[in-house]
Write a protein that holds these residues in place. Structure first.
Motif, PDB file in Angstrom:
ATOM      1  N   ARG A 277       0.766  -1.255   0.000  1.00 55.58           N
ATOM      2  CA  ARG A 277       0.000   0.000   0.000  1.00 55.58           C
ATOM      3  C   ARG A 277       0.791   1.297   0.000  1.00 55.58           C
ATOM      4  N   VAL A 278       1.807   1.434   0.846  1.00 60.12           N
ATOM      5  CA  VAL A 278       2.455   2.745   1.028  1.00 60.12           C
ATOM      6  C   VAL A 278       3.698   2.927   0.164  1.00 60.12           C
ATOM      7  N   CYS A 279       4.257   1.811  -0.307  1.00 60.19           N
ATOM      8  CA  CYS A 279       5.593   1.867  -0.911  1.00 60.19           C
ATOM      9  C   CYS A 279       5.668   2.653  -2.211  1.00 60.19           C
ATOM     10  N   CYS A 280       4.628   2.582  -3.064  1.00 60.81           N
ATOM     11  CA  CYS A 280       4.698   3.322  -4.329  1.00 60.81           C
ATOM     12  C   CYS A 280       4.867   4.812  -4.053  1.00 60.81           C
ATOM     13  N   THR A 281       3.972   5.365  -3.236  1.00 60.24           N
ATOM     14  CA  THR A 281       4.058   6.802  -2.950  1.00 60.24           C
ATOM     15  C   THR A 281       5.358   7.136  -2.238  1.00 60.24           C
ATOM     16  N   ALA A 282       5.762   6.290  -1.301  1.00 57.20           N
ATOM     17  CA  ALA A 282       7.001   6.564  -0.557  1.00 57.20           C
ATOM     18  C   ALA A 282       8.197   6.583  -1.496  1.00 57.20           C
ATOM     19  N   THR A 283       8.228   5.630  -2.433  1.00 58.35           N
ATOM     20  CA  THR A 283       9.347   5.555  -3.363  1.00 58.35           C
ATOM     21  C   THR A 283       9.392   6.798  -4.259  1.00 58.35           C
ATOM     22  N   LEU A 284       8.234   7.182  -4.777  1.00 65.35           N
ATOM     23  CA  LEU A 284       8.190   8.342  -5.666  1.00 65.35           C
ATOM     24  C   LEU A 284       8.560   9.622  -4.916  1.00 65.35           C
ATOM     25  N   GLN A 285       8.149   9.693  -3.665  1.00 65.22           N
ATOM     26  CA  GLN A 285       8.496  10.865  -2.862  1.00 65.22           C
ATOM     27  C   GLN A 285      10.008  10.984  -2.734  1.00 65.22           C
ATOM     28  N   VAL A 286      10.663   9.859  -2.449  1.00 65.02           N
ATOM     29  CA  VAL A 286      12.121   9.864  -2.312  1.00 65.02           C
ATOM     30  C   VAL A 286      12.771  10.202  -3.643  1.00 65.02           C
ATOM     31  N   GLU A 287      12.223   9.687  -4.730  1.00 60.26           N
ATOM     32  CA  GLU A 287      12.796   9.989  -6.048  1.00 60.26           C
ATOM     33  C   GLU A 287      12.766  11.487  -6.319  1.00 60.26           C
TER      34      GLU A 287
ATOM     35  N   ASP B 196      -2.980   1.853 -14.457  1.00 55.40           N
ATOM     36  CA  ASP B 196      -2.365   1.074 -13.381  1.00 55.40           C
ATOM     37  C   ASP B 196      -3.510   0.391 -12.644  1.00 55.40           C
ATOM     38  N   MET B 197      -3.316  -0.841 -12.217  1.00 56.45           N
ATOM     39  CA  MET B 197      -4.344  -1.500 -11.421  1.00 56.45           C
ATOM     40  C   MET B 197      -4.046  -1.229  -9.957  1.00 56.45           C
ATOM     41  N   ARG B 198      -4.945  -0.488  -9.320  1.00 58.25           N
ATOM     42  CA  ARG B 198      -4.669  -0.052  -7.956  1.00 58.25           C
ATOM     43  C   ARG B 198      -5.490  -0.859  -6.959  1.00 58.25           C
ATOM     44  N   ALA B 199      -4.996  -2.031  -6.684  1.00 59.40           N
ATOM     45  CA  ALA B 199      -5.657  -2.919  -5.722  1.00 59.40           C
ATOM     46  C   ALA B 199      -4.806  -2.922  -4.470  1.00 59.40           C
ATOM     47  N   PHE B 200      -4.950  -1.868  -3.666  1.00 60.14           N
ATOM     48  CA  PHE B 200      -3.977  -1.632  -2.609  1.00 60.14           C
ATOM     49  C   PHE B 200      -4.411  -2.044  -1.217  1.00 60.14           C
ATOM     50  N   GLY B 201      -5.684  -2.268  -1.004  1.00 54.71           N
ATOM     51  CA  GLY B 201      -6.177  -2.456   0.370  1.00 54.71           C
ATOM     52  C   GLY B 201      -6.104  -3.886   0.862  1.00 54.71           C
ATOM     53  N   LYS B 202      -6.678  -4.138   2.031  1.00 56.99           N
ATOM     54  CA  LYS B 202      -6.603  -5.461   2.639  1.00 56.99           C
ATOM     55  C   LYS B 202      -7.484  -6.427   1.857  1.00 56.99           C
TER      56      LYS B 202
ATOM     57  N   VAL C 100      11.570   0.760 -11.359  1.00 58.70           N
ATOM     58  CA  VAL C 100      11.131  -0.506 -11.938  1.00 58.70           C
ATOM     59  C   VAL C 100       9.922  -0.992 -11.139  1.00 58.70           C
ATOM     60  N   TYR C 101       8.741  -0.920 -11.757  1.00 60.51           N
ATOM     61  CA  TYR C 101       7.503  -1.171 -10.990  1.00 60.51           C
ATOM     62  C   TYR C 101       6.614  -2.209 -11.639  1.00 60.51           C
ATOM     63  N   GLU C 102       5.590  -2.639 -10.883  1.00 63.93           N
ATOM     64  CA  GLU C 102       4.536  -3.507 -11.443  1.00 63.93           C
ATOM     65  C   GLU C 102       3.295  -2.687 -11.798  1.00 63.93           C
ATOM     66  N   ASP C 103       2.783  -1.952 -10.824  1.00 70.56           N
ATOM     67  CA  ASP C 103       1.728  -0.953 -11.043  1.00 70.56           C
ATOM     68  C   ASP C 103       2.103   0.211 -10.140  1.00 70.56           C
ATOM     69  N   ILE C 104       1.808   1.415 -10.558  1.00 72.48           N
ATOM     70  CA  ILE C 104       2.067   2.549  -9.677  1.00 72.48           C
ATOM     71  C   ILE C 104       0.782   2.834  -8.907  1.00 72.48           C
ATOM     72  N   ARG C 105       0.860   2.639  -7.605  1.00 71.71           N
ATOM     73  CA  ARG C 105      -0.346   2.743  -6.785  1.00 71.71           C
ATOM     74  C   ARG C 105      -0.322   4.004  -5.923  1.00 71.71           C
ATOM     75  N   THR C 106      -0.366   5.152  -6.630  1.00 72.65           N
ATOM     76  CA  THR C 106      -0.444   6.412  -5.886  1.00 72.65           C
ATOM     77  C   THR C 106      -1.914   6.786  -5.786  1.00 72.65           C
ATOM     78  N   TYR C 107      -2.605   6.066  -4.924  1.00 70.57           N
ATOM     79  CA  TYR C 107      -4.065   6.158  -4.880  1.00 70.57           C
ATOM     80  C   TYR C 107      -4.585   7.286  -4.011  1.00 70.57           C
ATOM     81  N   GLY C 108      -3.777   7.784  -3.105  1.00 70.84           N
ATOM     82  CA  GLY C 108      -4.294   8.654  -2.040  1.00 70.84           C
ATOM     83  C   GLY C 108      -4.435  10.104  -2.438  1.00 70.84           C
ATOM     84  N   ARG C 109      -5.027  10.880  -1.566  1.00 71.36           N
ATOM     85  CA  ARG C 109      -5.249  12.302  -1.835  1.00 71.36           C
ATOM     86  C   ARG C 109      -3.910  13.013  -1.786  1.00 71.36           C
TER      87      ARG C 109
END
Lengths: 702, 143, 445
Positions: free
Chosen positions: A434-444, C291-297, A459-468
């Motif tokens: 959950r948190v790593c995509c945003t954390a990684t991009l922030q550091v970049e 991107d497929m964003r399936a991030f939750g529990k 090098v990613y699988e999906d970029i999951r920057t889902y949050g506000r």
């Protein structure tokens, strides 16, 4: 942990009903089965299709209407809805239904809801039996609607058989201790403690390490605001330490838990801090034993008498007893060996918040070259590395300048069975952290700002920057010329040492699907692994609290949608990453939600429990005492002397206060003179008979 | 009118603890796994409540297989697991005397997320009963 | 004018508003829950099943609706809208408008005979204009309260409803809007969200294509109480055999001015795809994504299950949707993972995974600012995720940004404890810090 002892009912159940449903006195009195007629109302729920897609609910309801004592049999799309509940209420009030059987989803979801419905209608809420025909029927027998429907009919007929034998019971009301225990002094634990304290409830916060702050103290900047982690953390710590309702124990762990919601008996064991303030600095200076500093994830060393970081709380140095090997310290001309004198404290607690946090995933030696190549670090380590680098204009690693960095996502997360090696328990980490995509991009983005000449390869699988406020980190990284590559989960990128003499020490190889499946190799100075989250090792706590873990090994909530912070044990709630990967904003929200639950539980001053305790039939008891012998609970049952027809006899007497309702006594009694209220042997036998019999008129499903 | 398919199948009763087997069964349901439908689950607080006669009576009535899915070492009741094991052992003795195959009664620990073990137990019992048939055909004269 | 006094006013009766109300009421605080629609339940009551457990939405929402309706500490004000808020010594004086139902709330039994007698059919907003609804009706089968409401704008005053209503004087064509005041210590904004309008993007047909629907419409098609009882495409009623999902249809899109991610669309598309596989086992479902964003529990496992069930996931942002002569929609997309080919593919039905847009702007009435993304501004998300810049006013659920149901319930709990702490701190009077120019006068009704 023991089950709750039971007290004699203190109030009539009718007083637990909401005030606005005042009923005239005569309606509150109950039929007992021996007096009035048994009039069963049976309700089969469609569950929005979840049941009715497989079970033919109307047909089942129809056959059930013909069972003895059933005076009304209905189905509804959603029995738990207000409309569905009204049907039951109406039948009780207008048709004189005095036993209710409901076939629906698992009882853990709505048994309490329906007890409330029935109580509102003026019927004792224990004149009701819930039959699960979803998780244990429609959801597991998909292909066979005939058998699923027959099974529903049989299960509910058995429920009716039990309902005929139900007796009216009183909920037990117990005083609740206005004192909460928060286990864990990271951001979630601190926030939860503060929220509960603000509500006027006393809080004891227990933190295992000698310092507060948890993993948040190891961060530099937080997304999405960029604020300094430790500043925000210290604001919170100040609020906590200054709140008069909060008592903090650092260097402390829970050593035993007994009891139940409202009355947990908790023992805490606290290690000594080890050095008094007057000699602390000198002791730290004199100490020579060093260990890897877990604050910097092993990048640096610290002494075994230490402060976590400058500005930490409590500020006084502490002794790391696990690694202090009785070194004699030369202080003020004396030679001192420090001693640990653990103390125990006994607390009475009303509710418990588990906020024990997480560990970053530790890659196995060799996984992406970790532990074998010195150029491979984890993201948490990298964040510390950047911090240790201070204001330097260049970034070096192992004495050499860093020009090219590869950052690999999903290390230890989204793992695939058969592709990734399982953890010691045999399972892979198939969840997203959950948190790593945003954390990684922030550091970049930070690197591009501070060291614009460094090339970054993401090098990613999906970029999951889902949050506000998170998507911006991705678009900014793109604008800052971070180069992105995408791999598939089964094609794990490889990290290997470059041949001697190469321009760079490490090579990263993968198949990039953004360039249509090209096999690429990047030469880099540093590889940063965006590792996921794992729960901490708290087996001992889990045993003590009797809470459960999910398949992802994080602590399990009762229901992810309906009750996201509660565990199956009433009175124990979850806050933060102990429950699953989440960022700080989400941890703080969860901590607040946990505090709200605690305030709801304890705020009234009492808790209410189901009255499932043993009860002796005095007519059948002849004082053999087998029950007393077999009972494991102190003072739950004892033989007492009575005078019957002029002679002295012994009879068993249950102390509801101390009985947990296990039923060991029931099987021991040679006369079947004792039963657990609500779970009687006769009721079980009636249900077994229904299971065994040939039922007439089984449901015909076309 | 017997139109249902059930009568032709042996019947398996599962006594499942609220803190263990019953929650495990619910987890299996949440995963939408499939298993034989001739299984009837009863929620229990602790199986130490049932005396030997309870099981024998069930067999006599025609329950062909009984699986007790208890919480084992996770049991929230002090002494409950041990007492259950004792009772089951002495039930086995009585089953032997009555000529009932002791494999018809099985005690196993199932936790809240033990979905695979749950399915294994149910399928194993189902296969066993296919092999050894209905209990009523097996019982000698009831004691 | 009625004067009512509560510890907290919750604006919005969706899942976040209901949960916040319950969490406050359980602690002993009195709560007024104001909802502008005739029933509480929000958007959630219209959905089919929730991810990742696939519980039916009704099963999750209706018990909360029922608990709210029966809780001794909660008073429901449905079909009411907040008009003005004035800060004063004791907290906030809130002027509320009660819209006329034209039905007597206290005597209506929800029998629906009026609904059956009404001769006017209207497009049902609840069914996303796919089903019909009568001018006078109970809003939906599980509505709370189960009371009828009459849409006067579409009423021809034929009187048929009045004639069949079994309760005397229950239907009252002469009702007028009423105003009343609620005095409260604190306010919780739970005003929810809207979805991207289906005609937002010209490249996707600007809403004119016959067989392009959005995620909410598909929810209604999938819901057990849906308009048709099955999935059919709106253009001609055909059962679709091939369905394509277009992700990020309204989010992560600079051309629409919505640069943020709407957070729930990947998961709801996967969920719908799985449900479609159940309803139409022979249909092919393809999801075109960025991107497929399936991030939750449990979400990632849900995504993998969908793949195992045969749902096809194709990376590629759909550039354009058109339709052929038979009204079959056609996507134009670059297949990133298949040699970068640009292809055009025809489907029976296309579902746009529309995003979340902010609901009502709270600024005019509550003086709570919105942020750049249009959602309520939260001062310090990492310290107090539900606090706004106005003391005593908190935000929860999607009013504070896109989020799914679990996160809405969690933030509702957080808002409840923040509100409770605020109430405790101000028990002895609200410190008046009202600058002169912010005072508002309002007239009596």
């Amino acid at each position: 942990m023991d089950m709750p002892p039971r007290f004699l009912p203190m109030k009539k159940w009718s007083l637990l009903m909401p005030e606005k449903h005042d009923l005239p006195e005569e309606e509150i009195a109950q039929d007992s089965p021996s007096e009035g007629e048994i009039r069963v109302g049976v309700y089969t729920c469609h569950c929005g299709g979840n049941i009715s897609d497989v079970v033919n609910c109307p047909a089942v309801a129809d056959v059930l209407s013909k069972v003895d004592n059933v005076i009304v049999s209905r189905t509804d799309m959603s029995m738990c809805s207000d409309a569905g509940q009204s049907l039951i209420e109406k039948d009780i009030k207008e048709k004189g239904v005095n036993r209710v059987v409901i076939g629906a989803c698992a009882p853990s979801l709505h048994e309490q809801t329906f007890r409330g419905t029935i109580a509102r209608a003026g019927l004792n809420p224990y004149y009701y039996y819930h039959v699960g025909i979803r998780e244990q029927d429609s959801w597991v027998h998909h292909d066979d609607t005939q058998s699923a429907s027959d099974k529903a009919y049989r299960l509910m007929t058995a429920g009716i058989a039990k309902a005929r034998l139900l007796k009216p019971l009183e909920t037990i009301r117990l005083d609740a201790e206005q004192h909460a225990l928060v286990i864990g002094g990271g951001v979630a634990g601190l926030r939860s403690a503060y929220d509960i304290a603000r509500r006027g409830i006393r809080v004891t916060l227990v933190e295992k390490s000698p310092f507060l702050g948890g993993r948040m103290s190891q961060l530099e900047h937080l997304f999405p605001t960029g604020e300094t982690a430790r500043d925000t953390l210290h604001d919170l710590i100040k609020k906590v330490i200054n709140h008069p309702n909060i008592t903090i124990f650092t260097g402390a762990e829970v050593s035993s838990v007994k009891g139940y919601v409202g009355d947990f008996k908790v023992q805490i064991t606290q290690q000594s801090r080890g050095v008094s303030d007057d000699i602390a600095e000198a002791a730290m200076a004199a100490c020579t034993t060093e260990v890897p500093d877990e604050y910097n994830y092993g990048l640096t060393k610290r002494k075994v008498i230490y402060q976590k970081y400058p500005g930490c709380y409590p500020p006084s140095p502490a002794v790391d007893w696990e690694n202090y090997n009785d070194e004699a310290l030369k202080i003020n001309g004396q030679s001192i060996v420090l001693e640990n004198n653990p103390k125990t404290f006994d607390l009475k607690i009303g509710a418990i918040v588990v906020a024990t946090g997480f560990n970053p995933y530790e890659p196995r030696p060799g996984e992406y070259g970790y532990g074998e190549l010195p150029e491979v670090v984890t993201l948490p380590q990298f964040i510390r590395m950047l911090a240790l680098n201070g204001d330097a204009k260049k970034l070096d690693w192992n004495g050499k300048p860093v020009r090219d960095i590869a950052l690999i996502h999903c290390v230890g997360s989204r793992q695939v069975d058969g592709v990734h090696e399982p953890q010691p328990d045999g399972e892979v980490n198939n969840y997203c952290s959950r948190v790593c995509c945003t954390a990684t991009l922030q550091v970049e983005n930070e690197i591009k700002e501070r060291f614009p000449d460094i090339n970054l390869y993401d090098v990613y699988e999906d970029i999951r920057t889902y949050g506000r406020g998170h998507e911006e980190y991705y678009t900014d990284a793109s604008k800052n010329m971070v180069i992105f590559f995408r791999f598939h989960e089964e094609e794990v990128p490889q990290v290997i040492a470059a041949p001697k003499g190469d321009t760079h020490p490490a090579l990263v190889r993968f198949t990039d699907h953004l360039t249509y499946g090209t096999e690429l190799e990047i030469a880099v100075d540093l590889v940063v692994l965006a590792v996921g989250m794992m729960p901490r090792d708290i087996d001992y706590l889990i045993q003590m609290l009797k809470v459960s873990r999910g398949t992802d090994r994080f602590l399990l909530e009762v229901h992810p949608k309906l009750r996201p912070v509660e565990t199956a044990v009433t009175g124990i709630v979850l806050a933060g990453t102990a429950q699953g990967p989440m960022n700080i904003q989400e941890s703080v929200s969860a901590a607040g939600a946990a505090a709200a639950k605690v305030a709801g539980l304890l705020g009234k001053g009492h808790v209410e429990l189901d009255p499932f305790v043993a009860q002796v039939d005095m007519e059948k008891c002849d004082g053999t005492g087998a029950c007393v012998e077999v009972c494991s609970y102190e003072d739950a049952i004892a033989l007492q002397t009575f005078t019957v027809d002029g002679s002295q006899v012994q009879r068993a007497v249950v102390s509801p206060a101390n009985c947990v309702g296990c039923g060991c006594c029931v099987s021991a009694c040679p006369n079947r003179a004792i039963d657990v209220q609500g779970w009687e042997l006769e009721q079980y036998e009636a249900m077994v008979d229904v299971f065994a019999m040939d039922l007439p008129g089984l449901v015909e499903v076309s | 009118m017997m139109t249902g398919t059930e009568n032709k199948q042996p019947k398996i009763m599962i006594l499942a603890t609220l803190s263990g087997g019953y929650a495990g069964a619910d987890s299996v349901g949440q995963l939408h796994e499939d298993y034989p439908s001739n299984t009837y689950i009863l929620p229990v607080m602790c199986p130490c409540m049932f005396p030997e006669e309870f099981y024998l009576r069930a067999f006599e009535r025609g329950i062909d297989g009984i699986i007790i899915m208890y919480s084992g070492t996770d049991s929230p009741y002090k002494g409950g697991a041990e007492r259950t094991a004792e009772l089951v052992n002495s039930t086995y003795k009585m089953m032997k005397e009555r000529g009932i195959d002791t494999r018809r009664l099985r005690l196993t620990a199932i936790c809240t997320v033990c979905t695979k073990p749950f399915l294994k137990e149910v399928n194993q019992m189902d296969e066993l009963l296919d092999e050894i048939g209905f209990v009523k055909e097996e019982i000698a004269v009831p004691a | 004018m009625d004067k009512l006094k509560y510890d907290a006013l919750v604006v919005g009766g969706g899942i976040a508003g209901m949960q916040a109300s319950l969490d406050l009421a359980d602690q002993g605080y009195t709560v007024a829950l104001v909802e502008k629609e005739p029933s509480i339940g929000g958007k959630m009551i219209a959905l089919s099943k929730v991810f990742p457990t696939l519980d039916c939405c009704s099963c999750i929402t209706t018990p909360k609706m029922s608990a709210v309706a029966h809780h001794e500490n909660i008073r429901l004000f449905t079909y009411c809208e907040v008009q003005a808020v004035v800060e004063n010594q004791d907290g906030y004086a809130v002027r509320v408008l009660k819209k006329p139902r034209y039905v007597n709330e206290n005597t209506c039994t929800g029998c629906r005979l009026c609904e059956y007698a009404c001769p006017i059919d209207l497009p049902s907003a609840f069914d996303m204009n796919m089903g019909a609804i009568r001018t006078v009706r109970v809003p939906f089968s599980t509505a709370v309260p189960q009371i009828a409401v009459l849409d006067m704008d579409n009423c021809i005053l034929c009187g048929k409803c009045e004639a069949v209503c079994p309760v005397e004087d229950c239907i009252d064509f002469n009702q007028v809007p009423e105003e009343f005041e609620i005095d409260t210590q604190s306010i919780v904004l739970a005003t929810g969200y809207e979805t991207t309008p289906i005609d937002a993007k010209a490249e996707y047909g600007a809403g004119e294509l016959h067989n392009v629907i959005d995620g909410l419409m598909m929810e209604r098609l999938l819901a057990p109480t849906g308009p048709y009882g099955r999935i059919i495409r709106p253009g001609d009623g055909k059962e679709p055999e091939s369905i394509a999902y277009v992700q990020c249809a309204g989010s992560r899109d600079e051309t629409l001015g919505v640069e943020y991610c709407s957070r729930v669309c990947c998961m709801y598309a996967i969920k719908q795809a799985m449900l479609i596989s159940g309803s139409l086992p022979l249909a092919d479902v393809t999801i075109y994504y960025m991107d497929m964003r399936a991030f939750g529990k449990g979400y990632e496992q849900f995504y993998q299950n969908a793949k195992a069930m045969g749902v096809e996931f194709v990376k590629g942002k759909v550039a354009r949707i058109t339709e052929d002569e038979d009204q079959n929609p056609v996507v134009r997309v670059e297949l990133i993972e298949d040699g970068a080919r640009v292809v055009e593919r025809t489907y029976d039905l296309i579902v746009l995974s529309v995003g979340m847009l902010p609901g009502d702007n709270p600024e005019p009435i509550y003086r709570v600012p919105i942020a750049g993304d249009g959602f309520v501004s939260v001062l310090s998300p990492n310290s107090s995720p539900t606090e706004t810049n106005r003391p005593g006013i908190f935000v929860t659920g999607t009013a504070g940004g896109p989020m799914d149901i679990v996160d809405s319930i969690v933030t509702a709990g957080d808002a409840a404890i923040e509100t409770a702490a605020y109430i405790e701190a101000h028990k002895n009077g609200h410190a008046a810090q009202v600058p002169a120019d912010e005072e508002m006068e309002f007239t009596h009704a």
